[in-house]
Scaffold this motif. Structure first.
Motif, PDB file in Angstrom:
ATOM      1  N   ALA A 799      43.639   4.604  26.435  1.00  0.00           N
ATOM      2  CA  ALA A 799      42.452   3.792  26.713  1.00  0.00           C
ATOM      3  C   ALA A 799      41.613   3.650  25.445  1.00  0.00           C
ATOM      4  CB  ALA A 799      41.632   4.439  27.824  1.00  0.00           C
ATOM      5  N   GLY A 800      41.487   4.742  24.688  1.00  0.00           N
ATOM      6  CA  GLY A 800      40.739   4.694  23.443  1.00  0.00           C
ATOM      7  C   GLY A 800      41.344   3.722  22.448  1.00  0.00           C
ATOM      8  N   ILE A 801      42.676   3.707  22.368  1.00  0.00           N
ATOM      9  CA  ILE A 801      43.357   2.791  21.446  1.00  0.00           C
ATOM     10  C   ILE A 801      43.148   1.345  21.875  1.00  0.00           C
ATOM     11  CG2 ILE A 801      45.615   2.045  20.619  1.00  0.00           C
ATOM     12  CD1 ILE A 801      46.481   4.992  20.744  1.00  0.00           C
ATOM     13  N   ILE A 802      43.327   1.078  23.166  1.00  0.00           N
ATOM     14  CA  ILE A 802      43.168  -0.295  23.673  1.00  0.00           C
ATOM     15  C   ILE A 802      41.728  -0.771  23.469  1.00  0.00           C
ATOM     16  CG2 ILE A 802      43.121  -1.684  25.785  1.00  0.00           C
ATOM     17  CD1 ILE A 802      45.565  -0.100  26.742  1.00  0.00           C
ATOM     18  N   GLY A 803      40.760   0.114  23.713  1.00  0.00           N
ATOM     19  CA  GLY A 803      39.365  -0.266  23.534  1.00  0.00           C
ATOM     20  C   GLY A 803      38.982  -0.496  22.087  1.00  0.00           C
ATOM     21  N   ALA A 804      39.625   0.227  21.167  1.00  0.00           N
ATOM     22  CA  ALA A 804      39.279   0.104  19.750  1.00  0.00           C
ATOM     23  C   ALA A 804      39.891  -1.134  19.101  1.00  0.00           C
ATOM     24  CB  ALA A 804      39.723   1.352  18.997  1.00  0.00           C
ATOM     25  N   ILE A 805      40.989  -1.635  19.660  1.00  0.00           N
ATOM     26  CA  ILE A 805      41.684  -2.780  19.045  1.00  0.00           C
ATOM     27  C   ILE A 805      40.794  -4.017  18.925  1.00  0.00           C
ATOM     28  CG2 ILE A 805      43.531  -4.466  19.421  1.00  0.00           C
ATOM     29  CD1 ILE A 805      45.307  -2.144  20.336  1.00  0.00           C
ATOM     30  N   PRO A 806      40.153  -4.479  20.016  1.00  0.00           N
ATOM     31  CA  PRO A 806      39.324  -5.681  19.865  1.00  0.00           C
ATOM     32  C   PRO A 806      38.140  -5.482  18.926  1.00  0.00           C
ATOM     33  CG  PRO A 806      38.989  -4.696  22.038  1.00  0.00           C
ATOM     34  CD  PRO A 806      40.165  -4.017  21.420  1.00  0.00           C
ATOM     35  N   LEU A 807      37.612  -4.260  18.861  1.00  0.00           N
ATOM     36  CA  LEU A 807      36.505  -4.009  17.951  1.00  0.00           C
ATOM     37  C   LEU A 807      36.973  -4.050  16.498  1.00  0.00           C
ATOM     38  CD1 LEU A 807      34.645  -1.178  19.891  1.00  0.00           C
ATOM     39  CD2 LEU A 807      33.972  -3.564  19.648  1.00  0.00           C
ATOM     40  N   ASN A 925      47.467  -6.037  31.182  1.00  0.00           N
ATOM     41  CA  ASN A 925      48.467  -6.687  32.035  1.00  0.00           C
ATOM     42  C   ASN A 925      49.871  -6.549  31.473  1.00  0.00           C
ATOM     43  OD1 ASN A 925      46.475  -7.473  33.796  1.00  0.00           O
ATOM     44  ND2 ASN A 925      46.308  -9.561  33.010  1.00  0.00           N
ATOM     45  N   ALA A 926      49.970  -6.507  30.151  1.00  0.00           N
ATOM     46  CA  ALA A 926      51.299  -6.402  29.530  1.00  0.00           C
ATOM     47  C   ALA A 926      51.899  -5.017  29.736  1.00  0.00           C
ATOM     48  CB  ALA A 926      51.205  -6.726  28.041  1.00  0.00           C
ATOM     49  N   PHE A 927      51.076  -3.985  29.717  1.00  0.00           N
ATOM     50  CA  PHE A 927      51.600  -2.616  29.794  1.00  0.00           C
ATOM     51  C   PHE A 927      51.203  -1.877  31.079  1.00  0.00           C
ATOM     52  CE2 PHE A 927      51.157  -3.704  25.294  1.00  0.00           C
ATOM     53  CZ  PHE A 927      52.458  -3.507  24.855  1.00  0.00           C
ATOM     54  N   ASP A 928      50.250  -2.424  31.825  1.00  0.00           N
ATOM     55  CA  ASP A 928      49.797  -1.824  33.079  1.00  0.00           C
ATOM     56  C   ASP A 928      49.696  -0.299  32.960  1.00  0.00           C
ATOM     57  OD1 ASP A 928      48.947  -1.666  35.693  1.00  0.00           O
ATOM     58  OD2 ASP A 928      50.972  -1.686  36.538  1.00  0.00           O
ATOM     59  N   PRO A 929      48.825   0.199  32.071  1.00  0.00           N
ATOM     60  CA  PRO A 929      48.740   1.650  31.834  1.00  0.00           C
ATOM     61  C   PRO A 929      48.275   2.408  33.077  1.00  0.00           C
ATOM     62  CG  PRO A 929      46.891   0.507  30.836  1.00  0.00           C
ATOM     63  CD  PRO A 929      47.823  -0.554  31.289  1.00  0.00           C
ATOM     64  N   LYS A 930      48.773   3.612  33.216  1.00  0.00           N
ATOM     65  CA  LYS A 930      48.487   4.408  34.415  1.00  0.00           C
ATOM     66  C   LYS A 930      47.046   4.902  34.468  1.00  0.00           C
ATOM     67  CE  LYS A 930      53.214   6.042  35.296  1.00  0.00           C
ATOM     68  NZ  LYS A 930      53.866   5.203  34.285  1.00  0.00           N
ATOM     69  N   PHE A 931      46.363   4.955  33.328  1.00  0.00           N
ATOM     70  CA  PHE A 931      44.981   5.429  33.388  1.00  0.00           C
ATOM     71  C   PHE A 931      44.078   4.457  34.149  1.00  0.00           C
ATOM     72  CE2 PHE A 931      45.123   3.129  29.287  1.00  0.00           C
ATOM     73  CZ  PHE A 931      44.060   2.259  29.419  1.00  0.00           C
ATOM     74  N   MET A 932      44.588   3.253  34.420  1.00  0.00           N
ATOM     75  CA  MET A 932      43.830   2.295  35.209  1.00  0.00           C
ATOM     76  C   MET A 932      44.136   2.399  36.707  1.00  0.00           C
ATOM     77  SD  MET A 932      41.655   0.368  33.666  1.00  0.00           S
ATOM     78  CE  MET A 932      41.107  -0.097  32.030  1.00  0.00           C
ATOM     79  N   TRP A 933      45.131   3.183  37.041  1.00  0.00           N
ATOM     80  CA  TRP A 933      45.517   3.301  38.444  1.00  0.00           C
ATOM     81  C   TRP A 933      44.574   4.259  39.172  1.00  0.00           C
ATOM     82  CZ3 TRP A 933      51.595   3.922  38.539  1.00  0.00           C
ATOM     83  CH2 TRP A 933      52.171   2.807  37.889  1.00  0.00           C
ATOM     84  N   SER A 934      44.454   4.024  40.457  1.00  0.00           N
ATOM     85  CA  SER A 934      43.707   4.964  41.288  1.00  0.00           C
ATOM     86  C   SER A 934      44.598   6.166  41.607  1.00  0.00           C
ATOM     87  CB  SER A 934      43.273   4.294  42.593  1.00  0.00           C
ATOM     88  OG  SER A 934      44.410   3.974  43.380  1.00  0.00           O
ATOM     89  N   LYS A 935      43.985   7.201  42.134  1.00  0.00           N
ATOM     90  CA  LYS A 935      44.726   8.408  42.486  1.00  0.00           C
ATOM     91  C   LYS A 935      45.802   8.095  43.509  1.00  0.00           C
ATOM     92  CE  LYS A 935      44.053  13.110  44.243  1.00  0.00           C
ATOM     93  NZ  LYS A 935      43.058  14.098  44.765  1.00  0.00           N
ATOM     94  N   GLU A 936      45.470   7.272  44.499  1.00  0.00           N
ATOM     95  CA  GLU A 936      46.425   6.903  45.550  1.00  0.00           C
ATOM     96  C   GLU A 936      47.602   6.125  44.970  1.00  0.00           C
ATOM     97  OE1 GLU A 936      43.213   6.403  45.634  1.00  0.00           O
ATOM     98  OE2 GLU A 936      42.584   7.837  47.166  1.00  0.00           O
ATOM     99  N   GLN A 937      47.312   5.219  44.013  1.00  0.00           N
ATOM    100  CA  GLN A 937      48.385   4.431  43.402  1.00  0.00           C
ATOM    101  C   GLN A 937      49.330   5.311  42.592  1.00  0.00           C
ATOM    102  OE1 GLN A 937      45.757   1.676  41.424  1.00  0.00           O
ATOM    103  NE2 GLN A 937      46.249  -0.003  42.841  1.00  0.00           N
ATOM    104  N   LYS A 938      48.773   6.302  41.914  1.00  0.00           N
ATOM    105  CA  LYS A 938      49.608   7.219  41.149  1.00  0.00           C
ATOM    106  C   LYS A 938      50.491   8.049  42.084  1.00  0.00           C
ATOM    107  CE  LYS A 938      46.364   7.715  37.292  1.00  0.00           C
ATOM    108  NZ  LYS A 938      45.434   8.628  36.595  1.00  0.00           N
ATOM    109  N   GLU A 939      49.911   8.489  43.201  1.00  0.00           N
ATOM    110  CA  GLU A 939      50.685   9.282  44.166  1.00  0.00           C
ATOM    111  C   GLU A 939      51.785   8.446  44.789  1.00  0.00           C
ATOM    112  OE1 GLU A 939      47.744  10.652  46.864  1.00  0.00           O
ATOM    113  OE2 GLU A 939      47.063  12.305  45.567  1.00  0.00           O
TER     114      GLU A 939
END
Length: 949
Positions: A799-807, A925-939
């Motif tokens: 998440a840190g990498i993705i957030g830093a890229i546009p900046l 959208n290209a990588f759909d990282p898991k840190f964006m998933w909810s707990k239920e979605q991960k389970e």
């Protein structure tokens, strides 16, 4: 906790106002400085070298005055009388160390077998036609010294150079306030003296820059702060349509600005051009926290059913704070992270901006969370919500009518249209992996090309618009005189090691190595016939101690340059390579010719060797030259003319050069000896060391205040100075001159000598390197903080990498725009990266937080993206426009550099918000990282993988 705070509302209000009053009172102590010395770190080698040079040669703080006539020439008795009066009066002005003008500059002449520093005007000047002719002749006789320094080529302008004391009566550096006082006193003198004449006067130099900088800054602060407040006020009014919603966010941010700037004044932190951005920056950015609090407060009001009571109103305030405080604090922390990144800069004004802009953000955040709720709480219930509900009713009715009309026409609401447009932009550039890759690659290519065009230049002169009187005066001086920028080259002798000292001690004594008599006629091998000279310096150096500094003290105590006792019981004094050595003097003179030939930006070079050459010329000027009085044949005349024509450059030579060569052949006025004594065959000596002793004797014979500014010791110099007047303020050009001087020294200087640069030009050049280094460090530091903050917020380094890229791309695009637009990276524009990250990170976090919330609701990424745009897209765009418009107020600044900042920040707000809404959804959208998933979605995903296995 919040309820307890509300019960102390009056205490909070009174305390906030008292603190504001206290810091507001501190503003009276505001100190405004805008000099190169102020920006330069005092611990730096460059600054310390400047201080050392001023100790050795005198102050380098110069104020220049040029006086131009509309007539044919400035060389008339009437104009010279004005210059004399001005010169005499300025000499009595506080903080003036010295003044050079046509009325008092030295003209070296020979008198009774010695050297004398006479005056250009002559000893018995009366203003007669004969005197005027003699003045013109003297100016021509020593053009290397006077041309474009005292008088312009067309003879219409004269120049006065005033040197100010570097320190005041308390031993402190002469600050801008005292420099400006001296300038104003001098201006009054000139106005009185020039009254009734046609002379046009111009001023330039550090004091003039300080004076204009002060005037511009005061004007900006009085105009821009109310202007940006008005912009914010209007935006708040159209957002809320209530007095509380309009005034409270603005009041809090103005209070925070007073706190921040008040602390600067209390701590005696100097206010600079960079510092003047702080109020505008805080007002433009800091109001966002109050807006967030009030927005959620009004949502809480809407939830109240029936009449509003004291309790229900307090509940609305509590609701608003509980609902928003985490987001507001996070937004404040991230903004602080961006602003604080310049804390590592060695340049104090950049560090000050970093600290106090960040402090202002913290104060805005604190007041938004305390003062605004307190003010809301003490508002009479009869007034609470009245305007808000009326506004909502009116707005709702208008909105419904507009939307019905749009839908009848098959259109969309404004919110839907905005959301759809933003989504289409995202989809076009980043809707698929190939599009994301291609658009990013093209963006990087264009950005890199622009980045390579970026220039770094820290010249303070460039902060002023070209059409300002200050810049116009400087342009005139740079075009017609030697130039308004100064660089000094210091050539010094290094300390001799023990082996060299021992070898010299074991060798010949000084007395044995010096010729007993010097006869200063021309030798048979010279250009002119040998002429008996009236100047005979008989006697050995044992009598006068004109030997090398390595020897012991003589009859008059002229020993080692340090003046230490050389007795056996005392510690051996340090011994240095002396600057009377013809080898180094000849090399320095050659360096001057080399630099003048290579750099058009050099208007003039005057050095220690300029005086040595003049002294040598005077002492070898024949009193009665037989060659000049004899008759020559036509053949001899033609041969001399042909030789002069060839020496002057043949077909490329002009008449002046040819005449000069003829004069050298005839040794007219000793012109053939206007040189550093170097050719042993030309002088009555047997070795070059003896020529060094000859130079030493010259120095003992001349008493001149001006030459003392070019040598650290009048008779036994261990260091000499060359003054380089520059017609350019480009730090690139200054860097090239310094590099060429150092390269020449490395190749041509004899062993034991080194060269260093100092002065305003060198310090500005040094600051370019500091700006680049500090900019690199601040960007890396701020991106690292962004990475950490976002990684912690989303509990993933990805998440840190993705957030830093546009900046990172935003910063690169900012440099690209600067490169294409020709805007230099300097002390002021280097803060834009901090603003870009400090404000842009809010857009990134806002979008990613909303995306995560929407991602928890569905696995359809397109639906997630559309809903994210619908929820946060318009808010991000609105905030970016608001901040950009706030900074656009700087477009009305009197400083051109602040206009650039206003335009660039507006561009940065656009690019950072656009990249947050294109690159981030494209990556998610290209990588759909898991840190964006909810707990239920991960389970569910884990369960699915287990079943497949």
């Amino acid at each position: 906790m919040i309820k307890k705070m509300l019960k102390c509302s009056w205490l909070i209000i009174i305390a906030s106002l008292a603190i504001t009053a206290f810091f507001g009172w501190q503003l009276r102590k505001i100190s405004i400085e805008n000099t190169v010395r102020m920006y330069m770190p005092q611990s730096s080698e460059s600054y310390q070298r400047m201080l050392k040079a001023e100790e050795d040669y005198g102050s380098m703080m110069v104020l220049g005055i040029s006086m131009e006539t509309s007539g044919e020439t400035i060389l008339t008795p009437e104009y010279i009388k004005i210059v004399q009066d001005v010169t005499d009066q300025i000499g009595n002005v506080d903080y003036v160390e010295s003044i050079d003008s046509i009325a008092n500059m030295d003209f070296i002449v020979g008198e009774d077998g010695s050297l004398k520093a006479s005056s250009i005007l002559g000893e018995d000047y009366t203003g007669s036609p004969e005197d005027m002719a003699a003045i013109k002749q003297r100016l021509v006789d020593w053009q290397e010294m006077y041309n474009r320094v005292i008088i312009t080529d067309d003879g219409k302008t004269t120049q006065l150079m005033i040197t100010l004391q570097p320190k005041d009566e308390n031993g402190d550096m002469l600050n801008s306030k005292k420099q400006m006082k001296a300038l104003h006193d001098i201006q009054k003198i000139c106005e009185t003296a020039l009254e009734g004449s046609d002379l046009e006067v111009r001023y330039f130099g550090d004091p003039v820059l300080s004076d204009n900088g002060y005037t511009f800054m005061v004007s900006d602060l009085l105009i821009l702060i109310p202007f940006v407040a008005l912009v914010v006020l209007l935006s708040l009014y159209f957002s809320f349509h209530t007095w509380s919603g309009t005034l409270l966010p603005l009041i809090t941010v103005l209070m925070a600005t007073v706190w921040s700037v008040g602390i600067m004044c209390m701590l005696n932190v100097t206010f600079t051009i960079i510092g003047s951005v702080i109020p505008v920056c805080l007002v433009a950015c800091g109001s966002a926290y109050g807006i967030h609090v009030l927005t959620h407060y009004y949502i809480g009001l809407d939830k109240i059913e029936g009449e509003i009571t004291k309790e229900s109103h307090a509940g609305a305030i509590v609701y608003g704070l509980k609902d928003v405080w985490i987001a507001v604090v996070l937004a404040g922390v991230t903004t602080v992270a961006g602003f604080i990144s310049n804390i590592t800069s060695p340049i104090m004004p950049l560090k000050s901006f970093s600290v106090f802009a960040a402090a202002g953000v913290v104060f805005s955040l604190l007041l938004s969370m305390t003062f605004i709720p307190a003010m809301l709480y003490v508002t009479p219930i009869s007034k609470v919500g009245k305007h808000w509900r009326n506004k909502n009713r009116i707005s709702a009715k208008l909105k419904m009518k507009l939307e019905k009309q749009l839908k009848r026409q098959g259109g969309k609401t404004s919110a839907e249209a905005t959301t759809n447009t933003l989504y289409m932009i995202y989809h076009f550039f980043s809707g698929t992996k190939p599009r994301l890759i291609v658009s990013t690659a093209v963006l990087l290519l264009v950005a890199v090309i622009g980045f390579k065009m970026l220039i770094v230049d820290t010249a303070l002169v460039n902060y002023f618009p070209p059409d300002s009187k200050f810049r116009e005066d400087i342009s005139y001086v740079d075009e017609h005189l030697a130039g308004s920028n100064t660089l000094y080259l210091i050539v010094s002798g290094e300390e001799k090691d023990a082996e060299e000292v021992a070898a010299e001690s074991a060798g010949e004594s000084v007395a044995d190595s010096v010729a007993s008599d010097f006869d200063f006629g021309t030798s048979d091998t010279g250009a002119a016939d040998s002429v008996a000279s009236d100047f005979d310096f008989g006697g050995s150096t044992d009598d006068f101690g004109f030997g090398e500094a390595a020897s012991g003290t003589d009859d008059f105590g002229f020993g080692d340059a340090s003046g230490a006792d050389s007795s056996e019981s005392a510690e051996a004094p340090k011994q240095y390579y002396m600057l009377t050595n013809p080898e180094i003097l000849n090399a320095v003179d050659g360096m001057q010719e080399y630099l003048l030939a290579r750099h058009e930006g050099i208007g003039k070079m005057v050095s220690f060797t300029t005086f040595i050459k003049r002294m040598n010329q005077v002492m070898n000027s024949p009193v009665d030259d037989a060659k000049l009085s004899s008759t020559i044949t036509v053949q001899q005349g033609l041969e001399m003319l042909h030789k002069a024509y060839t020496s002057a450059g043949g077909k490329d030579a002009d008449v002046q050069q040819i005449v000069l060569e003829l004069e050298r052949q005839l040794n007219f006025n000793g012109l053939d000896y206007y040189e550093v004594p170097y050719d042993v065959a030309k002088y009555p000596v047997s070795t070059r060391d003896e020529l060094g002793d000859l130079v030493t004797q010259y120095l003992y014979l001349l008493s001149s205040e001006q030459i003392q500014r070019f040598a650290n010791n009048m008779t036994m110099p261990t260091a000499i100075r060359t003054q380089v007047q520059l017609r350019t303020h480009s730090t690139d050009e200054t860097a090239a001159i310094i590099a060429d001087a150092q390269a020449y020294a490395a190749k041509h200087f004899p062993k034991g000598y080194k060269i260093e640069a100092t002065g305003n030009g060198e310090m500005e050049y040094t600051m370019t390197k500091m700006v680049v280094d500090s900019q690199t460090t601040s960007i890396l530091l701020s991106l690292a903080m962004v990475f950490i903050i976002i990684s912690l917020s989303f509990k993933s380094p990805w998440a840190g990498i993705i957030g830093a890229i546009p900046l990172g791309l935003t910063i690169l695009l900012n440099f690209m725009v600067m490169g294409y637009a020709g805007i230099a990276l300097d002390l002021c524009t280097s803060i834009i990266a901090s603003v870009a990250i400090g404000v842009g990170i809010d857009y990134t976090i806002h979008f990613m937080e909303t995306y995560r919330a929407q991602r928890a609701l569905t696995d359809d990424l397109e639906e997630v993206t559309k809903n994210t745009f619908k929820t946060s897209g318009r808010g991000i765009l609105t905030n970016a426009i608001a901040v950009g418009l706030g900074f656009c107020v700087l477009l009305f600044s009197r400083f051109i550099i602040l206009r650039y900042i206003g335009a660039l920040v507006a561009v940065v707000m656009f690019t950072s918000s656009t990249l947050a809404m294109t690159v981030i959804p494209g990556l998610l959208n290209a990588f759909d990282p898991k840190f964006m998933w909810s707990k239920e979605q991960k389970e569910a995903y884990a369960k699915k993988i287990a079943e497949e296995k």
